[in-house]
Scaffold this motif. Structure first.
Motif, PDB file in Angstrom:
ATOM      1  N   ALA A   1      33.296  40.204 -15.099  1.00 37.04           N
ATOM      2  CA  ALA A   1      33.376  38.981 -15.913  1.00 37.04           C
ATOM      3  C   ALA A   1      34.320  37.964 -15.272  1.00 37.04           C
ATOM      4  O   ALA A   1      34.048  36.748 -15.286  1.00 37.04           O
ATOM      5  N   PHE A   2      35.467  38.455 -14.720  1.00 38.33           N
ATOM      6  CA  PHE A   2      36.407  37.541 -14.060  1.00 38.33           C
ATOM      7  C   PHE A   2      35.752  36.852 -12.867  1.00 38.33           C
ATOM      8  O   PHE A   2      35.878  35.637 -12.674  1.00 38.33           O
ATOM      9  N   VAL A   3      35.040  37.627 -12.065  1.00 41.22           N
ATOM     10  CA  VAL A   3      34.363  37.075 -10.891  1.00 41.22           C
ATOM     11  C   VAL A   3      33.292  36.072 -11.322  1.00 41.22           C
ATOM     12  O   VAL A   3      33.163  34.981 -10.745  1.00 41.22           O
ATOM     13  N   GLU A   4      32.542  36.414 -12.356  1.00 41.51           N
ATOM     14  CA  GLU A   4      31.494  35.516 -12.837  1.00 41.51           C
ATOM     15  C   GLU A   4      32.097  34.217 -13.370  1.00 41.51           C
ATOM     16  O   GLU A   4      31.530  33.136 -13.188  1.00 41.51           O
ATOM     17  N   GLY A   5      33.295  34.326 -14.040  1.00 41.32           N
ATOM     18  CA  GLY A   5      33.967  33.111 -14.528  1.00 41.32           C
ATOM     19  C   GLY A   5      34.400  32.208 -13.377  1.00 41.32           C
ATOM     20  O   GLY A   5      34.271  30.976 -13.458  1.00 41.32           O
ATOM     21  N   PHE A   6      34.912  32.809 -12.309  1.00 42.29           N
ATOM     22  CA  PHE A   6      35.312  32.027 -11.138  1.00 42.29           C
ATOM     23  C   PHE A   6      34.115  31.309 -10.523  1.00 42.29           C
ATOM     24  O   PHE A   6      34.183  30.132 -10.168  1.00 42.29           O
ATOM     25  N   TYR A   7      32.991  32.066 -10.436  1.00 41.78           N
ATOM     26  CA  TYR A   7      31.780  31.439  -9.892  1.00 41.78           C
ATOM     27  C   TYR A   7      31.267  30.333 -10.806  1.00 41.78           C
ATOM     28  O   TYR A   7      30.734  29.321 -10.347  1.00 41.78           O
ATOM     29  N   LEU A   8      31.511  30.470 -12.121  1.00 39.77           N
ATOM     30  CA  LEU A   8      31.071  29.438 -13.058  1.00 39.77           C
ATOM     31  C   LEU A   8      31.861  28.147 -12.837  1.00 39.77           C
ATOM     32  O   LEU A   8      31.286  27.038 -12.866  1.00 39.77           O
ATOM     33  N   ILE A   9      33.179  28.299 -12.618  1.00 40.04           N
ATOM     34  CA  ILE A   9      34.006  27.104 -12.342  1.00 40.04           C
ATOM     35  C   ILE A   9      33.520  26.402 -11.082  1.00 40.04           C
ATOM     36  O   ILE A   9      33.426  25.170 -11.012  1.00 40.04           O
ATOM     37  N   GLN A  10      33.199  27.185 -10.074  1.00 40.35           N
ATOM     38  CA  GLN A  10      32.714  26.593  -8.838  1.00 40.35           C
ATOM     39  C   GLN A  10      31.392  25.849  -9.057  1.00 40.35           C
ATOM     40  O   GLN A  10      31.193  24.744  -8.536  1.00 40.35           O
TER      41      GLN A  10
END
Length: 300
Positions: free
Chosen positions: A256-265
């Motif tokens: 989920a943390f990785v997916e959130g980072f990719y969402l910001i990008q």
């Protein structure tokens, strides 16, 4: 003299009487033997229909049979029937053995194991060829395997007239071939000769088919088990395995943390992509505010 004649007459009558009695006893004995033989024949014909063993002078029959019955175990009955057919000099042309599943349920017996319970009914559809003179014996062997006989059909088709007609047709075709050979060579002769040869081939094929059906009888057999059977199969408890790997907090939190980072990008890239729209919107807002600012003193 008269007395002597009377004595001779009496002796003759007595001898004739004794001879008649002995002849009657011999005739009675012969009749009893014939009756016994007839009774034995009746016993045989009772076990197997007389159609299967019927023989008539100057007649030829193509015999077929259909048997529909219930057996204790379809697989064992199938193996037994196939062996019997092989021993009688026949062969199997079709055997479609299958189990029709009525229901299928899985019951968990432990955290790792489970039991798969199937309710099914087994059946087999067979077609066999057996020497015609062994048809009655085969039907007797099949009959011994039954629990219940649903139906048995035996047909004897008289093909004597057809065979005679085929012989006449063969003579006609031969005569036609001789007549065609005497014609002059041209296109019509070639076509006539070709048609006559084709007809001859078809006739020979029909003759071979009839000869084969006379030699071997075709028997269609349908067997099934009267009730449902149950199969218990040990399997893995898949439900417990699913629960075991259904949720992993550490892995899911990291993911989920990785997916959130990719969402910001993705959001940042999206904003960069629409920068002209943002620039125009900023300019419009600035102009509207500036215009509003200059209108306020006049309203006072």
């Amino acid at each position: 003299m008269k007395t002597t004649y009377i004595k001779l007459s009496l002796a003759t009558v007595l001898l004739l009487g004794i001879y008649s009695c002995k002849k009657g006893e011999a005739t009675a004995s012969k009749y009893e033997l014939e009756s016994t033989a007839d009774s034995a024949a009746v016993v045989v014909s009772d076990s197997v229909s007389s159609v299967a063993t019927m023989k008539v002078k100057d007649k030829q029959f193509i015999k077929t049979a259909e048997v529909n019955m219930e057996v204790k175990d379809v697989y064992e009955a199938t193996i037994s029937i196939e062996k019997s057919i092989q021993q009688l000099g026949g062969f199997v042309t079709k055997s479609n053995l299958q189990s029709n599943v009525v229901s299928e349920d899985t019951y968990n017996t432990s955290s790792d194991d489970a039991m798969l319970v199937k309710k099914f009914q087994t059946e087999n559809t067979m077609q066999v060829r057996v020497p015609t003179d062994k048809l009655g014996e085969l039907l007797t062997l099949i009959n011994d395997k039954k629990l219940f006989l649903n139906s048995r059909i035996i047909n004897a088709e008289d093909v004597t007239a057809g065979i005679k007609y085929a012989e006449l047709e063969g003579k006609r075709i031969k005569k036609s071939s001789e007549n065609i050979s005497q014609l002059k060579a041209n296109k019509d002769k070639v076509k006539l000769d070709d048609d006559n040869m084709s007809e001859n081939n078809q006739q020979q094929l029909a003759n071979m088919d009839v000869a084969d059906n006379l030699k071997y009888s075709t028997v269609d057999i349908y067997i099934k088990e009267p009730k449902l059977r149950i199969a218990e199969i040990a399997v893995t408890n898949t439900q417990n395995i699913d629960n075991k790997y259904k949720f992993n907090f550490i892995y899911d939190a990291k993911h989920a943390f990785v997916e959130g980072f990719y969402l910001i990008q993705r959001i940042a890239v999206g904003l960069i992509t629409i920068w002209p729209i943002l620039l125009i919107a900023t300019a419009i807002i600035y102009l509207l505010r500036k215009r509003k600012y200059f209108k306020k003193p006049n309203q006072i």
